[in-house]
Design a protein around this motif. Structure first.
Motif, PDB file in Angstrom:
ATOM      1  N   LEU A 116      17.831 -20.207  12.462  1.00  0.00           N
ATOM      2  CA  LEU A 116      18.365 -21.375  11.759  1.00  0.00           C
ATOM      3  C   LEU A 116      19.158 -22.264  12.702  1.00  0.00           C
ATOM      4  CD1 LEU A 116      18.946 -22.961   9.156  1.00  0.00           C
ATOM      5  CD2 LEU A 116      20.947 -21.470   8.824  1.00  0.00           C
ATOM      6  N   PHE A 117      20.000 -21.671  13.537  1.00  0.00           N
ATOM      7  CA  PHE A 117      20.833 -22.474  14.430  1.00  0.00           C
ATOM      8  C   PHE A 117      19.995 -23.186  15.485  1.00  0.00           C
ATOM      9  CE2 PHE A 117      24.452 -19.236  13.568  1.00  0.00           C
ATOM     10  CZ  PHE A 117      24.639 -19.796  12.313  1.00  0.00           C
ATOM     11  N   ARG A 118      18.924 -22.527  15.958  1.00  0.00           N
ATOM     12  CA  ARG A 118      18.026 -23.203  16.897  1.00  0.00           C
ATOM     13  C   ARG A 118      17.266 -24.310  16.188  1.00  0.00           C
ATOM     14  NH1 ARG A 118      16.395 -18.009  18.806  1.00  0.00           N
ATOM     15  NH2 ARG A 118      14.397 -18.325  17.762  1.00  0.00           N
ATOM     16  N   PHE A 119      16.863 -24.077  14.956  1.00  0.00           N
ATOM     17  CA  PHE A 119      16.139 -25.075  14.164  1.00  0.00           C
ATOM     18  C   PHE A 119      16.986 -26.345  13.996  1.00  0.00           C
ATOM     19  CE2 PHE A 119      14.511 -26.299   9.749  1.00  0.00           C
ATOM     20  CZ  PHE A 119      13.353 -26.887  10.232  1.00  0.00           C
ATOM     21  N   LEU A 120      18.288 -26.180  13.797  1.00  0.00           N
ATOM     22  CA  LEU A 120      19.197 -27.314  13.623  1.00  0.00           C
ATOM     23  C   LEU A 120      19.741 -27.848  14.949  1.00  0.00           C
ATOM     24  CD1 LEU A 120      21.225 -26.016  10.534  1.00  0.00           C
ATOM     25  CD2 LEU A 120      19.537 -27.858  10.559  1.00  0.00           C
ATOM     26  N   GLU A 121      19.416 -27.135  16.066  1.00  0.00           N
ATOM     27  CA  GLU A 121      19.881 -27.525  17.410  1.00  0.00           C
ATOM     28  C   GLU A 121      21.403 -27.651  17.437  1.00  0.00           C
ATOM     29  OE1 GLU A 121      17.826 -30.963  18.836  1.00  0.00           O
ATOM     30  OE2 GLU A 121      15.834 -30.043  18.689  1.00  0.00           O
ATOM     31  N   LEU A 122      22.084 -26.595  16.990  1.00  0.00           N
ATOM     32  CA  LEU A 122      23.548 -26.599  16.922  1.00  0.00           C
ATOM     33  C   LEU A 122      24.142 -26.056  18.214  1.00  0.00           C
ATOM     34  CD1 LEU A 122      24.089 -25.222  13.296  1.00  0.00           C
ATOM     35  CD2 LEU A 122      24.047 -27.604  14.045  1.00  0.00           C
ATOM     36  N   ASP A 123      25.249 -26.690  18.650  1.00  0.00           N
ATOM     37  CA  ASP A 123      25.989 -26.153  19.778  1.00  0.00           C
ATOM     38  C   ASP A 123      26.974 -25.109  19.271  1.00  0.00           C
ATOM     39  OD1 ASP A 123      27.981 -27.623  18.546  1.00  0.00           O
ATOM     40  OD2 ASP A 123      28.018 -29.204  20.053  1.00  0.00           O
ATOM     41  N   ALA A 124      27.857 -24.648  20.142  1.00  0.00           N
ATOM     42  CA  ALA A 124      28.785 -23.580  19.764  1.00  0.00           C
ATOM     43  C   ALA A 124      29.690 -24.009  18.617  1.00  0.00           C
ATOM     44  CB  ALA A 124      29.614 -23.161  20.978  1.00  0.00           C
ATOM     45  N   ASP A 125      30.219 -25.246  18.687  1.00  0.00           N
ATOM     46  CA  ASP A 125      31.084 -25.729  17.600  1.00  0.00           C
ATOM     47  C   ASP A 125      30.306 -25.861  16.292  1.00  0.00           C
ATOM     48  OD1 ASP A 125      33.213 -25.824  19.322  1.00  0.00           O
ATOM     49  OD2 ASP A 125      32.959 -27.955  19.798  1.00  0.00           O
ATOM     50  N   GLY A 126      29.096 -26.395  16.399  1.00  0.00           N
ATOM     51  CA  GLY A 126      28.276 -26.546  15.203  1.00  0.00           C
ATOM     52  C   GLY A 126      27.933 -25.213  14.572  1.00  0.00           C
ATOM     53  N   ARG A 127      27.694 -24.195  15.425  1.00  0.00           N
ATOM     54  CA  ARG A 127      27.394 -22.872  14.884  1.00  0.00           C
ATOM     55  C   ARG A 127      28.597 -22.297  14.133  1.00  0.00           C
ATOM     56  NH1 ARG A 127      23.289 -19.403  18.522  1.00  0.00           N
ATOM     57  NH2 ARG A 127      21.822 -21.064  19.056  1.00  0.00           N
ATOM     58  N   ALA A 128      29.789 -22.533  14.644  1.00  0.00           N
ATOM     59  CA  ALA A 128      30.991 -22.040  13.959  1.00  0.00           C
ATOM     60  C   ALA A 128      31.146 -22.703  12.593  1.00  0.00           C
ATOM     61  CB  ALA A 128      32.220 -22.302  14.831  1.00  0.00           C
ATOM     62  N   VAL A 129      30.862 -24.012  12.541  1.00  0.00           N
ATOM     63  CA  VAL A 129      30.944 -24.731  11.263  1.00  0.00           C
ATOM     64  C   VAL A 129      29.889 -24.195  10.293  1.00  0.00           C
ATOM     65  CG1 VAL A 129      30.628 -26.973  10.162  1.00  0.00           C
ATOM     66  CG2 VAL A 129      31.933 -26.815  12.285  1.00  0.00           C
ATOM     67  N   ALA A 130      28.685 -23.978  10.785  1.00  0.00           N
ATOM     68  CA  ALA A 130      27.608 -23.465   9.931  1.00  0.00           C
ATOM     69  C   ALA A 130      27.913 -22.053   9.447  1.00  0.00           C
ATOM     70  CB  ALA A 130      26.277 -23.502  10.679  1.00  0.00           C
ATOM     71  N   GLU A 131      28.499 -21.213  10.306  1.00  0.00           N
ATOM     72  CA  GLU A 131      28.870 -19.855   9.888  1.00  0.00           C
ATOM     73  C   GLU A 131      29.892 -19.899   8.750  1.00  0.00           C
ATOM     74  OE1 GLU A 131      27.761 -17.023  10.400  1.00  0.00           O
ATOM     75  OE2 GLU A 131      26.833 -16.846  12.375  1.00  0.00           O
ATOM     76  N   ALA A 132      30.873 -20.812   8.871  1.00  0.00           N
ATOM     77  CA  ALA A 132      31.872 -20.951   7.803  1.00  0.00           C
ATOM     78  C   ALA A 132      31.213 -21.403   6.508  1.00  0.00           C
ATOM     79  CB  ALA A 132      32.959 -21.930   8.232  1.00  0.00           C
ATOM     80  N   ALA A 133      30.240 -22.315   6.614  1.00  0.00           N
ATOM     81  CA  ALA A 133      29.533 -22.788   5.419  1.00  0.00           C
ATOM     82  C   ALA A 133      28.722 -21.660   4.780  1.00  0.00           C
ATOM     83  CB  ALA A 133      28.628 -23.952   5.778  1.00  0.00           C
ATOM     84  N   LEU A 134      28.063 -20.846   5.600  1.00  0.00           N
ATOM     85  CA  LEU A 134      27.300 -19.728   5.061  1.00  0.00           C
ATOM     86  C   LEU A 134      28.212 -18.737   4.343  1.00  0.00           C
ATOM     87  CD1 LEU A 134      24.796 -19.084   8.005  1.00  0.00           C
ATOM     88  CD2 LEU A 134      24.254 -20.025   5.744  1.00  0.00           C
ATOM     89  N   SER A 135      29.422 -18.546   4.864  1.00  0.00           N
ATOM     90  CA  SER A 135      30.380 -17.653   4.199  1.00  0.00           C
ATOM     91  C   SER A 135      30.798 -18.216   2.846  1.00  0.00           C
ATOM     92  CB  SER A 135      31.614 -17.445   5.093  1.00  0.00           C
ATOM     93  OG  SER A 135      31.251 -16.817   6.303  1.00  0.00           O
ATOM     94  N   ARG A 136      31.038 -19.542   2.781  1.00  0.00           N
ATOM     95  CA  ARG A 136      31.383 -20.168   1.500  1.00  0.00           C
ATOM     96  C   ARG A 136      30.252 -20.003   0.495  1.00  0.00           C
ATOM     97  NH1 ARG A 136      33.019 -24.528   4.683  1.00  0.00           N
ATOM     98  NH2 ARG A 136      31.150 -25.688   4.080  1.00  0.00           N
ATOM     99  N   LEU A 137      29.036 -20.220   0.964  1.00  0.00           N
ATOM    100  CA  LEU A 137      27.882 -20.119   0.074  1.00  0.00           C
ATOM    101  C   LEU A 137      27.642 -18.678  -0.363  1.00  0.00           C
ATOM    102  CD1 LEU A 137      25.573 -22.606   1.994  1.00  0.00           C
ATOM    103  CD2 LEU A 137      26.586 -22.970  -0.258  1.00  0.00           C
ATOM    104  N   ALA A 138      27.979 -17.721   0.507  1.00  0.00           N
ATOM    105  CA  ALA A 138      27.857 -16.311   0.122  1.00  0.00           C
ATOM    106  C   ALA A 138      28.832 -15.977  -0.997  1.00  0.00           C
ATOM    107  CB  ALA A 138      28.097 -15.417   1.337  1.00  0.00           C
ATOM    108  N   GLU A 139      30.049 -16.535  -0.960  1.00  0.00           N
ATOM    109  CA  GLU A 139      31.011 -16.295  -2.027  1.00  0.00           C
ATOM    110  C   GLU A 139      30.513 -16.851  -3.357  1.00  0.00           C
ATOM    111  OE1 GLU A 139      34.003 -14.626  -2.078  1.00  0.00           O
ATOM    112  OE2 GLU A 139      33.291 -13.906  -0.131  1.00  0.00           O
ATOM    113  N   ARG A 140      29.661 -17.854  -3.311  1.00  0.00           N
ATOM    114  CA  ARG A 140      29.080 -18.439  -4.524  1.00  0.00           C
ATOM    115  C   ARG A 140      27.728 -17.826  -4.884  1.00  0.00           C
ATOM    116  NH1 ARG A 140      30.952 -23.366  -6.382  1.00  0.00           N
ATOM    117  NH2 ARG A 140      32.753 -24.202  -5.279  1.00  0.00           N
ATOM    118  N   ALA A 141      27.330 -16.790  -4.166  1.00  0.00           N
ATOM    119  CA  ALA A 141      26.042 -16.120  -4.390  1.00  0.00           C
ATOM    120  C   ALA A 141      24.872 -17.078  -4.249  1.00  0.00           C
ATOM    121  CB  ALA A 141      26.017 -15.431  -5.752  1.00  0.00           C
TER     122      ALA A 141
END
Length: 809
Positions: A116-141
């Motif tokens: 997913l991160f390669r698909f979005l071409e995210l750098d290190a900062d972008g990956r950290a933001v995406a990881e936080a978003a995935l955690s939020r979405l996991a809390e919402r199932a």
């Protein structure tokens, strides 16, 4: 282990509050029977439940989920789509159910985090933001367990992704649903394929051609210009095309096109471009006069080198302007709040004295609303807003009266349809509300505005006359309101947007605010003119309540946003902050407490004194306490509103006070007590009260025979000859006694209208103190647990249900 089992195991590890919050987001306690973690997991994966979860996420999180599903399509192929046709198909043995497509396990379409991160071409900062978003979405199932290197999302998202991106259904599915064997062989011939032995073999060859991207692109390159133009439009989406190149087959004289098969129109459709595409299966039948571009064709012709959009942060509000004075926001908000409290108080006092009639069709008649708006001194649109908020805050309520015949003990005629009249009356909460401080009076109104599912001042149908007291039914209103507040919260200090006041003057909604609000709630907010009007109306209402000032969030606005983030809107028609007890809801209790504290800080304590002036006016600098308001309203007429409220003492108003049982000395003493700084009352005011009291009660209306008596014979003679009283049919039966043909109440009213000051006398000769009859309606606001009833056995609240489920795990 299936996704359902993984999800049930993860749910069992939640705390009661975490599980309750998830169930509140999905409205699961109220959706049906939920008696085990497995059933709860099943509910969370159902399309309606997932759809509710998607309504409350922002564009960045939605784009991240969309990227997961787009990548899954590349890795796993298209998800088989449900047929567009009805669930019944026509066969030789009559109508029979169409078999459902098998449900896929979401885990079968998982992608890895690294992919997913390669698909979005995210750098290190972008990956950290995406990881936080995935955690939020996991809390919402919305991102499903197991939470390792693989990402799993509900099937609905895969289905929605294909539809949202403009893809059609797979060719194999379209061919099976639309064609019989002759048409399949004809398409194979159009593609230049060899003659197949069976229909299934021909269909496999056709699908193989369409799955070969190079061959599809070669076909598109060979297409005539008119066919190529159609292809370009269909590839961009949506994938549907109106065409006459297919006709429905008939079964025993019945047209079976929508439920059965299609064939090619003899002689063609008249559009060579569409006929060329249809002959090569580049478009296939999807319904009557409807063709669809297969998934494989669109996928082969699209540009896949483009990186998917991912905007994890909201865009800045374009068009924001600098606010001249930094403290102006609090000042304007305070003024708006004080004005709102004052106007609603006047409106409720007016309704208490003159209840409004409710139309048989619902709502308040326009003429009655205008009459009340004029008396209170507000525009009609504002009057409707205050009425609706007061009704939903349980301060006023409709009450049906008994039928007139029933009240008189008569049975209604058989042909008569019982239609009891309905009036709006204050509820039992009104007295407590009236005795509260301005901040406590505003609290239920602001809380109701925050959670009510309606934008009351938005009336999209221009041909429909707006009326007050509509039934709240705009399911998107709260999320639109929340998105607007969240967008304004992103503005830096000292900047705001233009707003439109509720009286119709002012600027329109800036496009920049709408774009930012749409980022916060992409599933709810569109970009059309109708949506702009609804957001503009939301801003106007917020400005009237002091939630927004100078186009920026006030401290009250930030507190309202906290109330919504705590989930207050999920309990409507119960309104946290307007009555229900919150001890079992700590997050809501804290949010209401914060809003209450902010209102206390901005709205000063009510004034208990007035400045009496020689021109017979009384000025209160600020909001008057209820006791002071009652005293001045009883002996003076309210003349103006604003930062200072002005009352004028008149002879008629003083007579009204004397009619209520006070004498001159008592009235003067009470006014002296509330005089600002303990100053003595001006002499003109004392003279007015004493002179009015001197003439008060010189005549008496006898209740039993409706006689008028007075020791002043000249006055009795004067009354008997007065033209203004001719409708009473007065006749003098003694030098000091008159009789009236009208009843005591009508006689008193006519005498007072003519400028006299009578009092009512009982049969015993004592003066009757006239008191206004206070009618009150019942309170209807439910407690939070009873606001929404759960279908099925077990606890009715999310927290109780979560506790029970965790105890049984």
């Amino acid at each position: 282990m299936t996704t359902v089992k993984y999800l049930a195991a993860w749910l069992a590890e939640r705390t009661p509050s975490q599980l309750a919050e998830l169930m509140e987001q999905r409205e699961l306690p109220y959706a049906g029977r939920v008696e085990s973690m497995a059933e709860l997991a099943d509910h969370l994966l159902m399309d309606p439940s997932v759809d509710l979860g998607l309504r409350e996420i922002d564009l960045g999180d939605l784009q991240l989920l969309t990227a997961v599903t787009a990548l899954a399509e590349r890795l796993h192929g298209p998800l088989p789509a449900a047929p567009r046709v009805p669930h019944l198909i026509m066969g030789y043995d009559g109508y029979r159910p169409r078999p459902h497509l098998p449900a896929a396990d979401p885990a079968e379409r998982a992608v890895t985090r690294e992919q997913l991160f390669r698909f979005l071409e995210l750098d290190a900062d972008g990956r950290a933001v995406a990881e936080a978003a995935l955690s939020r979405l996991a809390e919402r199932a919305l991102v499903l367990p197991p939470f390792g290197s693989r990402i799993v999302v509900p099937i609905l998202l895969h289905r929605r992704s294909r539809e949202a991106s403009g893809y059609g259904r797979p060719a194999d599915q379209l061919l099976s649903e639309a064609f019989n064997a002759p048409e399949v062989h004809r398409v194979a011939q159009g593609l230049g394929l060899s003659k197949a032995r069976t229909r299934d073999e021909a269909q496999r060859w056709i699908v193989a051609v369409l799955r070969d991207g190079e061959r599809v692109r070669s076909l598109a390159a060979e297409a005539p210009p008119e066919a190529r133009e159609l292809l370009n439009k269909l590839v961009a989406g949506p994938p549907l095309l109106r065409t006459h190149c297919f006709v429905a087959r008939y079964v025993f004289g019945y047209q079976a096109g929508a439920e059965g098969k299609f064939t090619f129109r003899e002689g063609g459709s008249g559009d060579p471009g569409t006929d060329w595409l249809a002959a090569r299966a580049l478009v296939l039948p999807a319904g009557a006069d409807l063709a669809e571009l297969p998934y494989e064709v669109a996928d082969a012709l699209r540009d896949h080198d483009r990186v998917p959009e991912y905007e994890p942060f909201p865009p800045p509000v374009a068009g924001a302007v600098e606010i001249p004075v930094a403290v102006a926001v609090d000042g304007q908000a305070q003024a708006a709040m004080a004005e709102a409290v004052s106007r609603v108080e006047l409106m409720l006092r007016w309704i208490a004295e003159q209840p409004l009639a409710v139309r048989k069709a619902g709502g308040i008649a326009v003429r009655d609303t205008r009459r009340m708006a004029k008396a209170v001194g507000v525009p009609e649109e504002q009057a409707r807003l205050w009425l609706d908020l007061a009704a939903n805050a349980d301060l006023i309520t409709p009450v049906a009266e008994e039928m007139e015949n029933a009240a008189k003990g008569r049975a209604p005629a058989r042909s008569a349809v019982p239609r009891p009249s309905v009036r709006m009356l204050p509820t039992g909460r009104y007295e407590k509300w009236l005795a509260s401080s301005p901040a406590r009076r505003l609290l239920p109104l602001v809380a109701t505005w925050a959670v009510v599912p309606e934008v009351f001042t938005h009336w999209p149908d221009g041909d429909d006359t707006p009326v007050a007291l509509v039934s709240p039914q705009d399911v998107e209103a709260v999320e639109v309101r929340r998105a607007v507040l969240e967008a304004l919260a992103t503005l830096p200090a000292g900047r705001g947007v233009g707003t439109r006041r509720a009286d119709g003057d002012g600027g329109s909604t800036p496009a920049g605010l709408m774009a930012t609000a749409a980022w916060f709630r992409p599933a709810v907010i569109g970009r059309g003119p109708w949506e702009a009007d609804r957001i503009a109306a939301t801003l106007s209402e917020a400005e009237l309540l002091g939630v927004v000032a100078h186009g920026a969030l006030s401290p009250v606005g930030h507190a309202v946003l906290g109330l919504l983030n705590a989930g207050a809107h999920r309990h409507f028609p119960a309104v946290p902050g307007a009555g229900p007890v919150l001890r079992d809801y700590p997050a809501l209790d804290a949010a209401v407490g914060h809003l209450s504290a902010v209102l206390d800080a901005l709205l000063p304590a009510p004034r208990t004194t007035a400045r009496f002036q020689a021109d017979l006016t009384a000025v209160v600098a600020g909001a008057a306490a209820p006791e002071l308001t009652d005293l001045l309203s009883g002996c003076a007429e309210r003349e103006s509103e604003g930062h200072a409220v002005v009352w004028r003492v008149t002879p008629a108003a003083v007579r009204r006070a004397l009619d209520s049982g006070m004498d001159a000395a008592d009235l003067l003493a009470r006014l002296t007590e509330v005089s600002e700084g303990g100053r003595p009352l001006p002499q003109p005011l004392e003279y007015l009260i004493k002179d009015t009291a001197r003439t008060h009660g010189r005549m008496r209306v006898v209740r039993s025979a409706c006689c008028i008596r007075s020791d002043d014979e000249a006055l009795v003679l004067e009354l008997s000859k007065a033209r203004a009283l001719s409708k009473l049919g007065l006749r003098r039966i003694a030098p000091t006694v008159l009789i009236s043909t009208a009843g005591p109440e009508a006689t008193l009213g006519a005498l007072r209208a003519a400028g006299y000051a009578p009092v009512l006398e009982a049969e015993t000769g004592t003066t009757v103190i006239e008191r206004v009859r206070q009618e009150r309606g019942p309170s209807h606001m439910p407690s939070l647990p009873k606001a929404r009833s759960r279908r099925g056995r077990g606890p009715s609240t999310a927290l109780a249900l979560a506790t029970a489920l965790l105890a049984d795990r």
